[in-house]
Structure formats: C-alpha cells, structure tokens
Design a protein around this motif. Structure first.
Motif, mmCIF file in Angstrom:
data_model
loop_
_atom_site.group_PDB
_atom_site.id
_atom_site.type_symbol
_atom_site.label_atom_id
_atom_site.label_comp_id
_atom_site.label_asym_id
_atom_site.label_seq_id
_atom_site.Cartn_x
_atom_site.Cartn_y
_atom_site.Cartn_z
ATOM 1 N N TYR A 167 100.369 75.764 -5.657
ATOM 2 C CA TYR A 167 101.481 74.918 -6.082
ATOM 3 C C TYR A 167 101.765 75.176 -7.552
ATOM 4 O O TYR A 167 100.859 75.198 -8.385
ATOM 5 N N LEU B 84 106.205 67.460 -2.469
ATOM 6 C CA LEU B 84 106.871 68.634 -1.906
ATOM 7 C C LEU B 84 106.607 68.691 -0.403
ATOM 8 O O LEU B 84 107.530 68.871 0.398
ATOM 9 N N LEU C 218 102.308 68.417 -5.299
ATOM 10 C CA LEU C 218 102.256 69.082 -4.003
ATOM 11 C C LEU C 218 102.512 68.112 -2.851
ATOM 12 O O LEU C 218 103.257 68.432 -1.914
ATOM 13 N N ALA D 119 110.244 68.031 -5.767
ATOM 14 C CA ALA D 119 109.493 69.301 -5.673
ATOM 15 C C ALA D 119 108.632 69.587 -6.886
ATOM 16 O O ALA D 119 107.528 70.113 -6.753
ATOM 17 N N ALA E 95 108.385 75.462 -7.967
ATOM 18 C CA ALA E 95 108.840 74.592 -6.882
ATOM 19 C C ALA E 95 110.163 73.931 -7.257
ATOM 20 O O ALA E 95 111.084 73.869 -6.434
ATOM 21 N N GLN E 96 110.258 73.472 -8.480
ATOM 22 C CA GLN E 96 111.489 72.825 -8.910
ATOM 23 C C GLN E 96 112.656 73.811 -8.929
ATOM 24 O O GLN E 96 113.756 73.499 -8.494
ATOM 25 N N GLN F 132 109.449 80.103 -0.588
ATOM 26 C CA GLN F 132 108.595 79.752 -1.727
ATOM 27 C C GLN F 132 108.056 78.339 -1.578
ATOM 28 O O GLN F 132 106.855 78.093 -1.780
ATOM 29 N N LEU F 133 108.933 77.420 -1.214
ATOM 30 C CA LEU F 133 108.513 76.028 -1.049
ATOM 31 C C LEU F 133 107.536 75.889 0.115
ATOM 32 O O LEU F 133 106.524 75.189 0.010
ATOM 33 N N MET G 231 104.013 77.117 -0.700
ATOM 34 C CA MET G 231 103.264 76.128 -1.494
ATOM 35 C C MET G 231 102.838 74.963 -0.611
ATOM 36 O O MET G 231 101.687 74.504 -0.694
#
Length: 154
Positions: free
Chosen positions: A56, A131, A128, A124, A61-62, A45-46, A49
């Motif tokens: 994003y 991250l 973006l 994250a 993301a978190q 997932q990360l 993005m």
C-alpha cells in the motif's frame, strides 16, 4: 469535358463522405476502448494494493483513484454513437445493442461508476482498509455495466 469533370468530382466527394461515418464510428470505439484501458490501469494499481500483491502506498493509491474519477467523470457521449455495437461493427467492439435501447438504465450504470469512483477518491489515500472497503463498489459498478451491456469474451 466539364460534365465529365463535374461528375468525377461529385463521385469523389460522395465516396469520401460515405466513409466518414464509418471512420467516425471506429474512432469512437477506439476512444472508449482507450478509456476502458485507463480504468483498468488505475484499477489494477488499486486492486493490487487491496489484495496485498503490492505494498500500500497512499500517494500512489490517491493518484490512481483521482485518475479513475477523472476518467469516469468525462463526458462520453461522443464515444457512444448509435451503430457502434458488436452487431453493426462486428469484430471491433463488444458493446451490445442494448446500450442504445435501454436508456436511462445505461446512464444509471455510468452514474454508479462515478459515485463509486468519488468514494474511492475520498478514501484511497487514507489507509489500506479504506481502500479495500471502497473496492467492492467500484468493481460492482464495472461489472454491472459489463455483465449487461458487453458481449462475453467466451
């Protein structure tokens, strides 16, 4: 008759207990492979993005970064019993025997993942660019262990 029953019972107990270590080792391998799947799921997932193949989303993301950190922070000692390498358990794992002969190097690799995941969890959900900046250390820590302590898929 009692002697036959006692001998039979002893044989059954010995047979049952002789399988216990192998079953425990297989369970340990499955547990660590499941943990690696959790890493991969959240890193996927990360990474999507970071690469721009997925938009994003700060909340997603978190969450993925927090999950990664939680997984990396788990006490994994029971998942890595000696004798669960690719030579002793052929076809069940890619873990190389060097894992058990290079301590504390393997512990340092694990700490590198926790450190990188901690940084990722700290940034994250910010933006973006943050991250993306944290991805290299996470990937490097994964590769640092896999390149040294995991048999190649080739």
């Amino acid at each position: 008759m009692r002697a036959i029953l006692a001998t039979t019972a002893a044989a059954i107990v010995l047979t049952a207990t002789s399988f216990a270590p192998a079953q425990a080792n297989e369970a340990a391998i499955k547990a660590r492979q499941s943990l690696m799947q959790l890493y991969a799921f959240n890193l996927g997932q990360l990474g999507a993005m970071a690469k721009g193949t997925t938009d994003y989303n700060a909340e997603a993301a978190q969450a993925a970064a927090d999950n990664l950190l939680a997984a990396a922070s788990m006490n994994q000692m029971a998942m890595w019993p000696e004798g669960t390498d690719n030579e002793a358990m052929a076809g069940k794992t890619a873990a190389l025997p060097a894992i058990w002969t290079t301590y504390p190097a393997i512990a340092e690799k694990g700490k590198a993942l926790v450190d990188a995941a901690t940084t990722m969890a700290g940034v994250a959900g910010t933006d973006l660019a943050s991250l993306q900046g944290a991805m290299g250390a996470v990937g490097g820590s994964c590769g640092g262990c896999h390149k040294t302590f995991r048999a190649s898929d080739n």
